[in-house]
Motif scaffolding. Structure first.
Motif, PDB file in Angstrom:
ATOM      1  N   ALA A  37      14.059   2.303   2.457  1.00 50.01           N
ATOM      2  CA  ALA A  37      14.653   1.184   1.714  1.00 50.01           C
ATOM      3  C   ALA A  37      15.123   0.109   2.678  1.00 50.01           C
ATOM      4  N   HIS A  38      14.959  -1.150   2.288  1.00 50.39           N
ATOM      5  CA  HIS A  38      15.114  -2.251   3.233  1.00 50.39           C
ATOM      6  C   HIS A  38      16.547  -2.703   3.473  1.00 50.39           C
ATOM      7  N   ALA A  39      17.444  -2.577   2.511  1.00 53.64           N
ATOM      8  CA  ALA A  39      18.812  -3.080   2.710  1.00 53.64           C
ATOM      9  C   ALA A  39      19.712  -2.601   1.588  1.00 53.64           C
ATOM     10  N   VAL A  40      20.986  -2.519   1.890  1.00 52.21           N
ATOM     11  CA  VAL A  40      22.031  -2.309   0.891  1.00 52.21           C
ATOM     12  C   VAL A  40      23.131  -3.305   1.212  1.00 52.21           C
ATOM     13  N   ASN A  41      23.592  -4.049   0.224  1.00 48.03           N
ATOM     14  CA  ASN A  41      24.601  -5.086   0.475  1.00 48.03           C
ATOM     15  C   ASN A  41      25.297  -5.448  -0.826  1.00 48.03           C
TER      16      ASN A  41
ATOM     17  N   ALA B 250       5.543  -7.837   5.313  1.00 49.11           N
ATOM     18  CA  ALA B 250       5.518  -7.180   6.619  1.00 49.11           C
ATOM     19  C   ALA B 250       4.891  -5.795   6.554  1.00 49.11           C
ATOM     20  N   LEU B 251       4.928  -5.158   5.384  1.00 46.54           N
ATOM     21  CA  LEU B 251       4.366  -3.814   5.254  1.00 46.54           C
ATOM     22  C   LEU B 251       2.856  -3.791   5.439  1.00 46.54           C
ATOM     23  N   THR B 252       2.224  -4.944   5.367  1.00 47.37           N
ATOM     24  CA  THR B 252       0.783  -5.000   5.628  1.00 47.37           C
ATOM     25  C   THR B 252       0.487  -5.019   7.121  1.00 47.37           C
ATOM     26  N   HIS B 253       1.522  -5.228   7.957  1.00 48.15           N
ATOM     27  CA  HIS B 253       1.337  -5.302   9.411  1.00 48.15           C
ATOM     28  C   HIS B 253       1.963  -4.122  10.147  1.00 48.15           C
ATOM     29  N   PHE B 254       2.937  -3.470   9.503  1.00 43.49           N
ATOM     30  CA  PHE B 254       3.620  -2.350  10.142  1.00 43.49           C
ATOM     31  C   PHE B 254       3.576  -1.124   9.232  1.00 43.49           C
ATOM     32  N   SER B 255       3.656   0.058   9.840  1.00 48.23           N
ATOM     33  CA  SER B 255       3.747   1.280   9.043  1.00 48.23           C
ATOM     34  C   SER B 255       5.116   1.348   8.385  1.00 48.23           C
ATOM     35  N   LEU B 256       5.243   2.181   7.364  1.00 45.40           N
ATOM     36  CA  LEU B 256       6.525   2.303   6.683  1.00 45.40           C
ATOM     37  C   LEU B 256       7.591   2.843   7.633  1.00 45.40           C
ATOM     38  N   SER B 257       7.224   3.741   8.533  1.00 43.56           N
ATOM     39  CA  SER B 257       8.191   4.278   9.500  1.00 43.56           C
ATOM     40  C   SER B 257       8.677   3.201  10.463  1.00 43.56           C
TER      41      SER B 257
ATOM     42  N   GLY C   7       0.791  -1.229   0.000  1.00 46.07           N
ATOM     43  CA  GLY C   7       0.000   0.000   0.000  1.00 46.07           C
ATOM     44  C   GLY C   7       0.821   1.274   0.000  1.00 46.07           C
ATOM     45  N   LEU C   8       2.056   1.237  -0.481  1.00 44.33           N
ATOM     46  CA  LEU C   8       2.882   2.436  -0.522  1.00 44.33           C
ATOM     47  C   LEU C   8       2.458   3.353  -1.659  1.00 44.33           C
TER      48      LEU C   8
END
Length: 414
Positions: free
Chosen positions: A275-279, A96-103, A49-50
């Motif tokens: 953003a979720h990760a950088v690797n 997980a974004l359906t259960h937690f806010s983006l922040s 939902g972003l």
């Protein structure tokens, strides 16, 4: 030598290795990294939902900072270390974004980056990689990467003209046109056919430039446990482990701790853009480190090219996403499979040419091939854990011999 002069010197040395082979390998790696993986993020953002702006900010951060990570590590250590983000992690956080806010999710991303940084800074990651037998690491690489080869075959079945032309062009170019990179030949021919047959059509162009939207992470214990911890494990045990194994297979000595430290820093900064990760990136590192990238000492230039394209892609994500969506999937699968051939062959040799740890290497390979995803942690991690358990039961004497050889080597070098 001051810092600015050193940077200029490193860039000047890199340009000496910038040729058709390194540039084409970097471009092919970037085409792979900017297509299918980007669509996974777009799909995950829609499922979570972003907004369009939040989606573009996510894309900006992973490609911009991922590209910078790869360029920095490649220039500093003169090894083809491509930077990007965790594809499996994108799938993990999409749900997980359906259960937690983006922040709240961003707070978990920041915590994951901090944990990866600490594991790298303390040297624990490097010590773990030194203890894991090389055949097991190579078996994991084969198991995880073999899907690119099998998807190439199924792509030929699904789209004989596009994927088939890529494979045939690669074989003929490898045999008769030694000076031109065969993967680049395959990409150019298949793309030309896609345009001629109207299977590459760009629709829904957005001419609006969107400025990435920063946000302030919110730290939730539940989000950190649900997202942050699994994400940190993915970065260390799946993504960076793949890159490390690939570099080892190609005869490099990867800076394991530095890869973790800078991945953690990149991931922490990227979290402020949602953003979720950088690797470091296994598939793109494999393409840049392959024999087709040219001489071993100059292949790092391919990763620098790849990183440069990623940076540009991140900045102009709103403009280029329609082109990404228009790329035929069959071409992506075929080119990725062809680009992985060299790494797969060398990894297979290193996994099964020795008499030691053969059972562990076999289990690492088949667990990696299974694609198992247990406790939201993907196959590379379980391939290492499962194969180590098998080897400790079946091949304990090999570990004892490995320890004795290490002690003898340390005594001789003292």
């Amino acid at each position: 030598m001051d810092k600015n002069h050193r940077i200029h010197s490193e860039i000047r040395d890199m340009t000496k290795h910038l040729n058709l082979n390194t540039a084409s390998a970097g471009l092919v790696a970037a085409v792979f990294g900017c297509t299918g993986p980007a669509l996974i993020i777009i799909g995950g953002a829609e499922a979570g939902g972003l907004s369009h702006t939040e989606t573009i900010s996510w894309l900006f951060a992973v490609y911009f900072f991922g590209g910078l990570l790869g360029m920095y590590l490649s220039l500093k250590y003169r090894q083809p270390i491509a930077g990007a983000y965790s594809i499996a992690g994108a799938v993990l956080v999409a749900g997980a974004l359906t259960h937690f806010s983006l922040s709240e999710a961003a707070g978990a991303y920041a915590a994951a980056g901090a944990l990866v940084f600490l594991l790298g800074k303390t040297g624990l990651v490097e010590k773990a990689m030194q203890w894991i037998p090389v055949p097991i690491v190579m078996g994991m690489i084969v198991g995880v990467m073999i899907r690119f080869a099998t998807e190439m075959v199924t792509a030929v079945e699904a789209a004989p003209l596009l994927a088939g032309s890529a494979v045939v062009t690669y074989l003929l170019s490898s045999r008769f046109i030694k000076r031109f990179p065969p993967v680049l030949s395959a990409l150019l021919v298949s793309m030309l056919l896609a345009v001629v047959t109207k299977q590459f059509s760009v629709q829904g162009m957005d001419s609006t430039f969107l400025v990435p939207e920063p946000l302030m992470p919110v730290f939730s214990v539940e989000a950190i446990i649900s997202i942050g911890l699994p994400l940190a494990l993915l970065v260390i045990c799946a993504e960076n482990a793949q890159s490390t194994g690939i570099l080892m297979a190609q005869g490099y000595k990867p800076p394991v701790s530095a890869m973790a430290v800078w991945s953690g820093i990149g991931g922490f900064i990227a979290s402020f853009f949602g953003a979720h990760a950088v690797n470091t990136a296994g598939p793109m590192t494999a393409i840049c480190a392959s024999d087709e990238s040219g001489k071993k000492e100059g292949r790092y230039a391919a990763a620098v090219v790849n990183g440069g394209v990623f940076v540009v892609f991140g900045v102009f994500a709103a403009f280029v996403v329609p082109f990404v969506a228009a790329m035929p999937a069959a071409i992506i699968s075929a080119i990725a499979g062809l680009a992985m051939i060299g790494v797969l062959l060398s990894s297979l040799k290193m996994a099964f040419s020795d008499s030691k740890f053969q059972m562990g290497a076999f289990f690492a390979m088949i667990i990696g091939m299974s694609g198992v995803n247990f406790l939201s942690i993907s196959a590379p991690f379980w391939a290492i854990i499962g194969s180590l358990a098998v080897s400790l039961i079946m091949e304990r004497e090999h570990f004892e011999r490995k320890s004795e050889e290490k002690e003898a080597s340390e005594r001789s070098s003292a």
